[in-house]
Enzyme design. Sequence first.
Site, PDB file in Angstrom:
ATOM      1  N   ARG A  13      20.429 -10.073 -80.066  1.00 56.22           N
ATOM      2  CA  ARG A  13      21.805 -10.144 -79.535  1.00 56.22           C
ATOM      3  C   ARG A  13      21.831 -10.934 -78.005  1.00 56.22           C
ATOM      4  O   ARG A  13      22.695 -11.409 -77.812  1.00 56.22           O
ATOM      5  CB  ARG A  13      22.016  -8.980 -78.804  1.00 56.22           C
ATOM      6  CG  ARG A  13      22.304  -7.757 -79.838  1.00 56.22           C
ATOM      7  CD  ARG A  13      22.617  -6.358 -79.182  1.00 56.22           C
ATOM      8  NE  ARG A  13      23.640  -6.148 -78.424  1.00 56.22           N
ATOM      9  CZ  ARG A  13      24.876  -5.946 -78.858  1.00 56.22           C
ATOM     10  NH1 ARG A  13      25.197  -5.713 -79.760  1.00 56.22           N
ATOM     11  NH2 ARG A  13      25.957  -6.135 -77.834  1.00 56.22           N
ATOM     12  N   TRP A  17      20.845 -11.816 -71.929  1.00 55.68           N
ATOM     13  CA  TRP A  17      21.269 -13.035 -72.117  1.00 55.68           C
ATOM     14  C   TRP A  17      21.907 -13.587 -70.473  1.00 55.68           C
ATOM     15  O   TRP A  17      23.082 -12.963 -70.231  1.00 55.68           O
ATOM     16  CB  TRP A  17      22.238 -12.950 -73.345  1.00 55.68           C
ATOM     17  CG  TRP A  17      22.928 -14.288 -73.843  1.00 55.68           C
ATOM     18  CD1 TRP A  17      22.306 -15.068 -74.575  1.00 55.68           C
ATOM     19  CD2 TRP A  17      24.115 -14.901 -73.438  1.00 55.68           C
ATOM     20  NE1 TRP A  17      23.066 -16.157 -74.934  1.00 55.68           N
ATOM     21  CE2 TRP A  17      24.160 -15.949 -74.045  1.00 55.68           C
ATOM     22  CE3 TRP A  17      25.106 -14.442 -72.514  1.00 55.68           C
ATOM     23  CZ2 TRP A  17      25.267 -16.849 -74.002  1.00 55.68           C
ATOM     24  CZ3 TRP A  17      26.194 -15.309 -72.436  1.00 55.68           C
ATOM     25  CH2 TRP A  17      26.330 -16.535 -73.075  1.00 55.68           C
ATOM     26  N   GLU A  29      33.608 -24.617 -90.956  1.00 60.09           N
ATOM     27  CA  GLU A  29      32.403 -23.529 -91.058  1.00 60.09           C
ATOM     28  C   GLU A  29      31.044 -24.260 -91.208  1.00 60.09           C
ATOM     29  O   GLU A  29      30.155 -24.060 -90.651  1.00 60.09           O
ATOM     30  CB  GLU A  29      32.637 -22.570 -92.027  1.00 60.09           C
ATOM     31  CG  GLU A  29      31.500 -21.486 -92.041  1.00 60.09           C
ATOM     32  CD  GLU A  29      31.359 -20.598 -90.771  1.00 60.09           C
ATOM     33  OE1 GLU A  29      32.288 -20.838 -89.809  1.00 60.09           O
ATOM     34  OE2 GLU A  29      30.113 -19.775 -90.888  1.00 60.09           O
ATOM     35  N   GLU A  48      25.101 -25.083 -84.610  1.00 57.22           N
ATOM     36  CA  GLU A  48      24.659 -23.954 -83.938  1.00 57.22           C
ATOM     37  C   GLU A  48      23.003 -23.697 -84.214  1.00 57.22           C
ATOM     38  O   GLU A  48      22.375 -23.158 -83.403  1.00 57.22           O
ATOM     39  CB  GLU A  48      25.562 -22.876 -84.001  1.00 57.22           C
ATOM     40  CG  GLU A  48      25.530 -22.165 -85.507  1.00 57.22           C
ATOM     41  CD  GLU A  48      26.276 -20.840 -85.346  1.00 57.22           C
ATOM     42  OE1 GLU A  48      26.338 -20.342 -84.645  1.00 57.22           O
ATOM     43  OE2 GLU A  48      26.794 -20.671 -86.825  1.00 57.22           O
ATOM     44  N   LYS A 105      24.408 -12.976 -80.454  1.00 59.52           N
ATOM     45  CA  LYS A 105      25.254 -12.346 -81.633  1.00 59.52           C
ATOM     46  C   LYS A 105      26.616 -12.150 -81.082  1.00 59.52           C
ATOM     47  O   LYS A 105      27.542 -12.289 -82.047  1.00 59.52           O
ATOM     48  CB  LYS A 105      24.411 -11.446 -82.288  1.00 59.52           C
ATOM     49  CG  LYS A 105      24.984 -10.737 -83.434  1.00 59.52           C
ATOM     50  CD  LYS A 105      24.966 -11.853 -84.567  1.00 59.52           C
ATOM     51  CE  LYS A 105      25.559 -11.379 -85.829  1.00 59.52           C
ATOM     52  NZ  LYS A 105      25.914 -12.680 -86.830  1.00 59.52           N
TER      53      LYS A 105
HETATM   54  C1  F6R Z   1      28.728 -18.381 -85.632  1.00 55.06           C
HETATM   55  C2  F6R Z   1      29.005 -17.096 -85.227  1.00 55.06           C
HETATM   56  C3  F6R Z   1      30.160 -16.888 -83.880  1.00 55.06           C
HETATM   57  C4  F6R Z   1      30.921 -15.863 -83.942  1.00 55.06           C
HETATM   58  C5  F6R Z   1      31.795 -15.420 -83.075  1.00 55.06           C
HETATM   59  C6  F6R Z   1      32.876 -14.287 -83.175  1.00 55.06           C
HETATM   60  O1  F6R Z   1      27.965 -18.510 -86.462  1.00 55.06           O
HETATM   61  O2  F6R Z   1      28.467 -16.115 -85.355  1.00 55.06           O
HETATM   62  O3  F6R Z   1      31.031 -18.048 -83.900  1.00 55.06           O
HETATM   63  O4  F6R Z   1      31.580 -15.793 -85.432  1.00 55.06           O
HETATM   64  O5  F6R Z   1      31.256 -15.169 -81.827  1.00 55.06           O
HETATM   65  O6  F6R Z   1      31.864 -13.167 -83.421  1.00 55.06           O
HETATM   66  P1  F6R Z   1      32.858 -11.928 -83.887  1.00 55.06           P
HETATM   67  O7  F6R Z   1      33.036 -12.129 -85.354  1.00 55.06           O
HETATM   68  O8  F6R Z   1      31.592 -10.718 -83.776  1.00 55.06           O
HETATM   69  O9  F6R Z   1      33.849 -11.526 -83.122  1.00 55.06           O
END
Ligand code: F6R
Length: 609
Positions: free
Chosen positions: A27, A73, A480, A487, A604
């Site tokens: 995270r 973080w 994507e 990243e 995350k």
């Molecule tokens: C890229 C990634 C991020 C998430 C974004 C939204 O691999 O994981 O771009 O997609 O931070 O996160 P969620 O879907 O949890 O709202």
Amino acid sequence: MCGIVGYVGERDALPILLEGLKRLEYRGYDSSGVALPVRGRLKVHKKAGKIREMERTLPQGLSGTSGIAHTRWATHGAPTDLNAHPHVSNDGRIAVVHNGIIENYAALKTMLQQDGCVFASETDTEVFAHLIAKFYRDDLESAVRNAIHYIKGTYGIAVVASDRPDEVVCARNGSPIVLGIGEKEMFVASDVTAIIAHTQQVIYLADGDVAVLHADSYRTTNADAERVDKDVQEVDWRIEEIEKGDFPHFMLKEIHEQRESIERCFRGRVIPEFGTTRLGGLNLDRREFFDIQRLKMLACGTSFHAALVASYLFENLARVPCQVEVASEFRYKNPIIDKNTLYFAISQSGETADTLAALREIQRKGGRVLGVVNVVGSTIARESDGGIYIRSGPEIAVASTKAFTSQIVALFLFAVNIGRMRDMSPALGRHLVEELAAIPGKVGLILERAGEVERLARKYLDSRYVLFLGRGVSYPVALEGALKLKEISYIHAEGLPAAEMKHGPIALINEETPVVFVAPRDELFEKTLSNMEEVRARKGRILAITNEHPTDRRVEALAEDVIYVPDTHEALSPLLTVIPLQLFSYHAAVRLGRDVDQPRNLAKSVTVE
Ligand code: F6R
């Protein structure tokens, strides 16, 4: 983004806290620490860097039956030993771990300094420790409650006191806190993954809740300090799902899990004979369904790309106008909320602050929002007016893979559902759900040829930047692909609609530029071929993702390399074309020696705006 874990029971707390922290490391991970009340004193150890750094430097003989721990973080203050959590009051009696942001921390700091408090760190969290200590006599719960009256902002906290080794107090406002109920032991965490090795019985705190945990009891109260008996829920994730097994990285494991995760998302939700789908949990009656005139989807990052794919499905298949917006921008337009628009908040974690803020803004103005979420019990799942769980299982790698494909499947199911209530013919509906049923097998075929993608990732490794191009439903796949590559490999990449290239980015093309074309043989294939010609004419190096054709060799003639994916209905092609792109990024990152599961600067679940 940061992670919290806490324990009170009869076992040695330290190994439980360290194991929980490691499960949360995905995270956020620039520093970590633990605090244990031991023989009337708080033993605190914290360190910048990975958890193993903190673990390696732990003092000998640290042991106790309760404690709190944190992986950080950085938001306020650099990642240093001093800024790591837990933070401790000047009298050494209170230790706090905190996720979230205290907006009025500067004012509180001044007030506390005037009271004589000395600050050891640059963090906002430290005000919590001093405030709680200011109110603490012998009732920790009341001290926490008094302290949170002063706080403006978001928090999930866990607190211990030096003279209360049998108690952990926690509270939540805008940052998740989950309690785990064990046999003569209680756990607290910001994320169930930290505690499911010990218990699957959990309670999700709501905003304003405070909980007091003892080994054999717990008490939860709401913002008005009234006792509330909260539902105990069973988490259905298995421990193997949060472990790497034989895979070197979670990301590779999760890419390979897509065969099952896609299947799990549509299992029991398809009615093949009627060519439609069944989705419980939408909380929409037939009338409300018919009244929907438009759809609007809000999301960030990879979830935003899944929403873009879905917008093609909604307009093309279901014939419902659909817009997609980045959640972080939406709110600041003072958006106009329309009662005949159905809104979607799409989020793997269900905790993304920007998406959550958009959801709340829509609801404040009377709109109805459906959540498309992976994490059961997450804030977006709980606050939305209905929704669809994507059932992809825990996604641990920071780079999202299996959630992306499951989000598309969940939205596809909704598109077929609403389409069949309108103009979609039963024949088309049946064809679509049949094609969907064949997708897991086709994903399996792509994964069997993963070695070929690994070879290509090595070949293009030295590139300074890579362009990803696609048209129609393949455009979000190109976005994507570019996001995945930058990243985790840190190679700059840009995703573009293929036709947009000639309006500027074509200037970047020379004999060193790899251009990845997402070019399934759909109705835009011929147009995409013309864009390939444009790149080839400027000596760009083409890597094409396409379908095999028995006679037509035009892609092969233009591209330096070709990756084939099986045929499917064009609406479903993103579920196949994205997989080589995920593998490509993964292998490039591994080859470059990157920390694939925990790429630099990323976390995350992004719970700050
Ligand atoms: C890229 C990634 C991020 C998430 C974004 C939204 O691999 O994981 O771009 O997609 O931070 O996160 P969620 O879907 O949890 O709202």
